[in-house]
Motif scaffolding. Structure first.
Motif, short mmCIF file in Angstrom:
data_model
loop_
_atom_site.label_atom_id
_atom_site.label_comp_id
_atom_site.label_asym_id
_atom_site.label_seq_id
_atom_site.Cartn_x
_atom_site.Cartn_y
_atom_site.Cartn_z
N PHE A 284 41.80 31.02 30.33
CA PHE A 284 42.81 31.90 30.54
C PHE A 284 44.57 30.85 31.90
O PHE A 284 43.20 30.95 32.50
CB PHE A 284 43.31 33.40 30.49
CG PHE A 284 43.37 34.25 32.07
CD1 PHE A 284 41.69 34.72 32.31
CD2 PHE A 284 44.65 34.47 32.60
CE1 PHE A 284 41.52 34.87 33.55
CE2 PHE A 284 43.89 34.89 34.40
CZ PHE A 284 42.78 35.29 34.39
N GLY A 285 45.32 30.88 31.97
CA GLY A 285 45.78 31.16 32.73
C GLY A 285 47.03 31.58 32.97
O GLY A 285 46.97 32.23 31.74
N ALA A 286 47.48 31.60 34.26
CA ALA A 286 48.84 32.84 34.44
C ALA A 286 49.91 32.37 34.60
O ALA A 286 50.69 32.73 35.42
CB ALA A 286 47.69 32.87 36.43
N SER A 287 50.32 30.86 34.28
CA SER A 287 51.16 30.40 34.09
C SER A 287 52.10 30.72 35.87
O SER A 287 53.60 31.01 35.40
CB SER A 287 52.19 31.21 32.71
OG SER A 287 51.83 31.44 31.72
N LEU B 81 52.86 27.17 28.91
CA LEU B 81 52.93 25.73 29.12
C LEU B 81 53.21 24.65 28.67
O LEU B 81 53.90 25.31 27.79
CB LEU B 81 50.94 25.93 28.12
CG LEU B 81 49.83 26.29 28.81
CD1 LEU B 81 48.62 26.26 27.84
CD2 LEU B 81 49.91 26.16 30.29
N ARG C 1 39.37 31.93 34.90
CA ARG C 1 41.11 31.21 35.28
C ARG C 1 40.28 30.18 35.82
O ARG C 1 40.29 29.80 37.77
CB ARG C 1 41.92 31.98 36.16
CG ARG C 1 42.82 31.68 36.87
CD ARG C 1 44.47 30.69 36.28
NE ARG C 1 45.59 30.69 37.04
CZ ARG C 1 46.22 29.46 36.40
NH1 ARG C 1 45.41 28.79 34.93
NH2 ARG C 1 46.66 29.29 37.36
N GLU D 146 47.34 31.68 27.18
CA GLU D 146 48.42 31.41 27.96
C GLU D 146 49.50 31.36 28.11
O GLU D 146 50.05 30.94 26.98
CB GLU D 146 48.41 29.80 29.46
CG GLU D 146 49.28 29.82 30.96
CD GLU D 146 48.67 29.14 31.64
OE1 GLU D 146 47.66 28.03 31.73
OE2 GLU D 146 49.60 28.97 32.35
N ALA E 224 44.87 23.56 32.52
CA ALA E 224 44.83 24.59 30.87
C ALA E 224 44.45 23.21 30.04
O ALA E 224 43.77 23.21 28.95
CB ALA E 224 46.59 24.15 30.59
N ASP F 33 40.53 23.87 30.07
CA ASP F 33 40.17 24.76 29.32
C ASP F 33 40.52 24.57 28.28
O ASP F 33 39.48 25.62 27.64
CB ASP F 33 41.34 25.81 29.89
CG ASP F 33 41.70 26.33 31.13
OD1 ASP F 33 39.98 26.31 32.05
OD2 ASP F 33 42.64 26.78 31.91
N THR G 182 50.35 38.81 31.61
CA THR G 182 48.94 37.80 31.30
C THR G 182 48.00 39.26 31.63
O THR G 182 46.55 38.95 31.41
CB THR G 182 49.51 36.52 32.08
OG1 THR G 182 50.05 36.18 32.31
CG2 THR G 182 48.02 35.92 32.28
N THR H 39 54.03 29.43 23.72
CA THR H 39 52.72 30.04 24.52
C THR H 39 51.18 29.25 24.21
O THR H 39 51.56 28.98 22.37
CB THR H 39 52.99 31.94 23.46
OG1 THR H 39 52.93 31.77 22.83
CG2 THR H 39 53.77 32.72 24.34
#
Ligand code: IPD
Length: 256
Positions: free
Chosen positions: A149-152, A202, A178, A199, A182, A185, A162, A236
């Motif tokens: 996952f990404g945490a923006s 993005l 994490r 995420e 991205a 990922d 998130t 998203t």
């Protein structure tokens, strides 16, 4: 595979610019959490020059000069260093991402990690590859899944949601990660190292190439409502195999 053959040597050469970085001078883009380096700019300038010489009629959507982007029917969507924070902190886990799009269709995508020389490529209807070897999505169940996952980081209003979603996944899946890029990922979902990825915010340069990799590798990639994403706007992103994508989509219904 016309794009991959022509662009692979260029993206690899651009990777040498990243590997040659010694002293890294930082500039703040919006604040101290959102940075750009001279190397992001150098890689981007190199890519634009080389790609323009082969495809003079194509437009560009580049991360590092959004004011000068000129869009056409055919466009390159470029992140010169995805994982800029990793790069600055010497984590050696960043990538160059190039998507080639025609209007709302991704025709080809390349993601290159210069540190371990892994080049992920896909061309529409021709499959996805890692260093020229075909790759496919995993078929792990949710219980067996390792989910990225990404945490923006540039839109921290999504932090709480998130981590609610991470917590929900962690109740039953095997693990979450994490990694901070991205593009990689998504490439990792395409080759089955990750079984899913999400995420909340993005940019097109983070996901354009990865989107085609996932699709060509047999996976699903949509926005958080299960719809196709717009290639030219922030969105998203939810990606995964046929077990993981619907499961996370159902968790999202409760969180959003
Ligand atoms: C960022 C990375 C990070 C993701 C951010 C992206 P950048 O790209 O991909 O993993 O969480 O949302 O914007 O700034 O390193 O090119």
């Amino acid at each position: 595979m016309q794009y991959i053959e022509k662009i692979s040597p260029i993206i690899k050469k651009a990777g040498e610019i990243i590997l040659g970085a010694k002293t890294i001078n930082l500039e703040e883009k919006t604040n101290y959490q959102n940075l750009v380096t001279e190397f992001d700019k150098k890689v981007q300038a190199y890519l634009v020059k080389e790609l323009k010489s082969i495809y003079p009629e194509y437009g560009f959507l580049n991360e590092e000069d959004t004011n000068n982007n000129e869009l056409k029917e055919y466009n390159f969507i470029i992140d010169p260093i995805d994982g800029t924070t990793n790069f600055i902190h010497g984590l050696q886990f960043s990538a160059i991402s190039i998507g080639i799009v025609q209007n709302q269709k991704v025709l080809a995508g390349l993601i290159y990690n210069p540190y371990n020389k892994e080049l992920f490529t896909a061309e529409l209807n021709h499959g996805a590859y890692l260093n020229n070897t075909p790759i496919t999505i995993s078929n792990r169940s949710f219980k067996e899944a390792n989910i990225g996952f990404g945490a923006s980081p540039y839109n921290r209003e999504y932090l709480s949601k998130t981590y609610q979603l991470v917590e929900k996944c962690m109740e039953t899946c095997r693990e979450t990660r994490r990694f901070g890029t991205a593009a990689l990922d998504l490439a990792y979902v395409a080759c089955g190292r990750f079984d899913g990825f999400f995420e909340f915010h993005l940019f097109p340069w983070d996901f354009a190439a990865g989107l085609l990799l996932i699709k060509e590798a047999g996976g699903i990639i949509t926005d958080f409502k299960g719809n196709d994403v717009d290639l030219y706007h922030p969105t998203t992103i939810l990606a995964g195999n046929h077990n993981i994508h619907p499961q996370i989509l159902s968790y999202l219904k409760a969180i959003l």
